[in-house]
Design an enzyme around this catalytic site. Structure first.
Site, short mmCIF file in Angstrom:
data_model
loop_
_atom_site.label_atom_id
_atom_site.label_comp_id
_atom_site.label_asym_id
_atom_site.label_seq_id
_atom_site.Cartn_x
_atom_site.Cartn_y
_atom_site.Cartn_z
N HIS A 20 0.83 -1.21 0.06
CA HIS A 20 0.00 -0.15 0.15
C HIS A 20 0.84 1.16 -0.27
CE1 HIS A 20 -3.04 -2.66 2.43
NE2 HIS A 20 -3.69 -2.44 1.17
N LYS A 44 -16.30 -8.32 9.04
CA LYS A 44 -17.07 -8.79 10.15
C LYS A 44 -16.24 -8.71 11.39
CE LYS A 44 -20.01 -11.03 7.54
NZ LYS A 44 -19.64 -12.25 6.97
N ARG A 93 -1.62 -6.49 -8.09
CA ARG A 93 -0.28 -7.54 -7.98
C ARG A 93 -0.33 -8.37 -8.94
NH1 ARG A 93 -3.20 -7.81 -2.00
NH2 ARG A 93 -4.53 -7.36 -3.45
N SER A 131 -2.71 -7.69 3.18
CA SER A 131 -3.05 -7.56 4.42
C SER A 131 -3.59 -9.08 5.33
CB SER A 131 -4.10 -6.66 4.81
OG SER A 131 -3.96 -5.33 4.21
N1 LIG Z 1 1.02 -5.49 -2.11
C1 LIG Z 1 0.31 -4.64 -2.96
N2 LIG Z 1 0.91 -3.98 -4.12
C2 LIG Z 1 0.12 -3.28 -4.81
N3 LIG Z 1 -1.02 -2.95 -4.58
C3 LIG Z 1 -1.86 -3.76 -3.57
C4 LIG Z 1 -1.08 -4.37 -2.58
N4 LIG Z 1 -1.93 -4.79 -1.41
C5 LIG Z 1 -3.23 -4.14 -1.85
N5 LIG Z 1 -3.10 -3.59 -3.05
C6 LIG Z 1 -4.18 -2.91 -3.33
O1 LIG Z 1 -4.56 -1.87 -2.64
C7 LIG Z 1 -6.02 -1.52 -2.79
C8 LIG Z 1 -6.59 -1.76 -1.61
O2 LIG Z 1 -6.35 -3.11 -1.05
P1 LIG Z 1 -6.88 -3.76 0.44
O3 LIG Z 1 -7.03 -2.91 1.47
O4 LIG Z 1 -8.14 -4.79 -0.03
O5 LIG Z 1 -5.64 -4.54 0.82
P2 LIG Z 1 -5.35 -5.93 0.60
O6 LIG Z 1 -3.79 -6.36 1.10
O7 LIG Z 1 -5.77 -6.73 -0.68
O8 LIG Z 1 -6.35 -6.77 1.78
P3 LIG Z 1 -7.05 -8.00 2.11
O9 LIG Z 1 -5.80 -9.20 2.11
O10 LIG Z 1 -7.60 -7.90 3.25
O11 LIG Z 1 -7.78 -8.25 0.88
C9 LIG Z 1 -6.27 -2.65 -3.75
O12 LIG Z 1 -6.28 -2.19 -5.17
C10 LIG Z 1 -5.42 -3.75 -3.64
O13 LIG Z 1 -5.27 -4.22 -5.01
MG LIG Z 2 -7.76 -7.50 -1.21
#
Ligand SMILES: Nc1ncnc2c1ncn2[C@@H]1O[C@H](COP(=O)(O)OP(=O)(O)OP(=O)(O)O)[C@@H](O)[C@H]1O
Ligand SMILES: [Mg+2]
Length: 168
Positions: A20, A44, A93, A131
């Site tokens: 992020h 949840k 990703r 995450s």
């Molecule tokens: N490592 C990463 N590199 C690039 N983009 C990312 C990465 N992790 C998340 N994103 C992007 O950030 C945005 C917000 O993602 P989000 O908060 O759902 O994170 P996540 O890591 O995918 O969480 P979860 O594992 O809970 O789904 C989305 O567009 C997601 O594709």
């Molecule tokens: Mg996600």
């Protein structure tokens, strides 16, 4: 109206990872302003509360004058309208992200033609970081050093200790 380009980067950020952070840094270079928008409700059983997630992002980006951290719920395109944002930023990703992201981007375009979705790829070391995976590794006692900001690492440790104490 000014010619400023404002971008929204929506997500749950539970917790913020270096993937992020990488996308937010790229966005802060590309756009005049980028708003990290933490989605309210939905999950949840989140690990971090929304105020905790906002707090973390604010502290990580404290020195960035064009990064704002906010919360939102409801339709993203309506939130974008309220913020006068012309861009939605999303991170890609792998191919696995693509199908869902394409659907969302096209639906959002249908709902509001004035907002453009822009995808950005993170630096290679973060292409497998999510995450969910970070939480899983920490819960099982593994290290996530280098994959999350250090403030997130210590907050994860605190959460884990608190949970173990509760269970003991
Ligand atoms: N490592 C990463 N590199 C690039 N983009 C990312 C990465 N992790 C998340 N994103 C992007 O950030 C945005 C917000 O993602 P989000 O908060 O759902 O994170 P996540 O890591 O995918 O969480 P979860 O594992 O809970 O789904 C989305 O567009 C997601 O594709
Ligand atoms: Mg996600």
């Amino acid at each position: 109206m000014s010619g400023e380009i404002i971008a929204i980067y929506p997500g749950s950020f539970d917790p913020l990872t270096n993937g992020h952070v990488d996308i937010i840094q790229r966005g802060s270079r590309l756009f005049d302003r980028i708003v990290v928008a933490v989605l309210l409700n939905l999950e949840k059983s989140p690990l971090f509360t929304v105020p905790e997630r906002v707090d973390i992002a604010r502290s990580v980006f404290a020195s960035y004058t064009n990064v704002e951290v906010d919360t939102f719920d409801g339709l993203l395109v309506e939130y974008a309208r309220r913020k006068r944002a012309g861009v939605i930023v999303r991170g890609l990703r792998a191919v696995s992200d693509f199908e869902y992201e394409l659907q969302m981007a096209l639906m959002n375009r249908r709902l509001n033609q004035e907002v453009e979705t822009v995808f950005m790829m993170p630096a290679e070391p973060y292409t497998y970081v999510s995450s969910r995976l970070v939480k899983e590794v920490v819960a099982l006692g593994g290290s996530v050093t280098g994959l999350v900001p250090s403030v997130v690492e210590s907050r994860l440790r605190e959460k884990k200790l608190a949970r173990e104490t509760l269970r003991a």
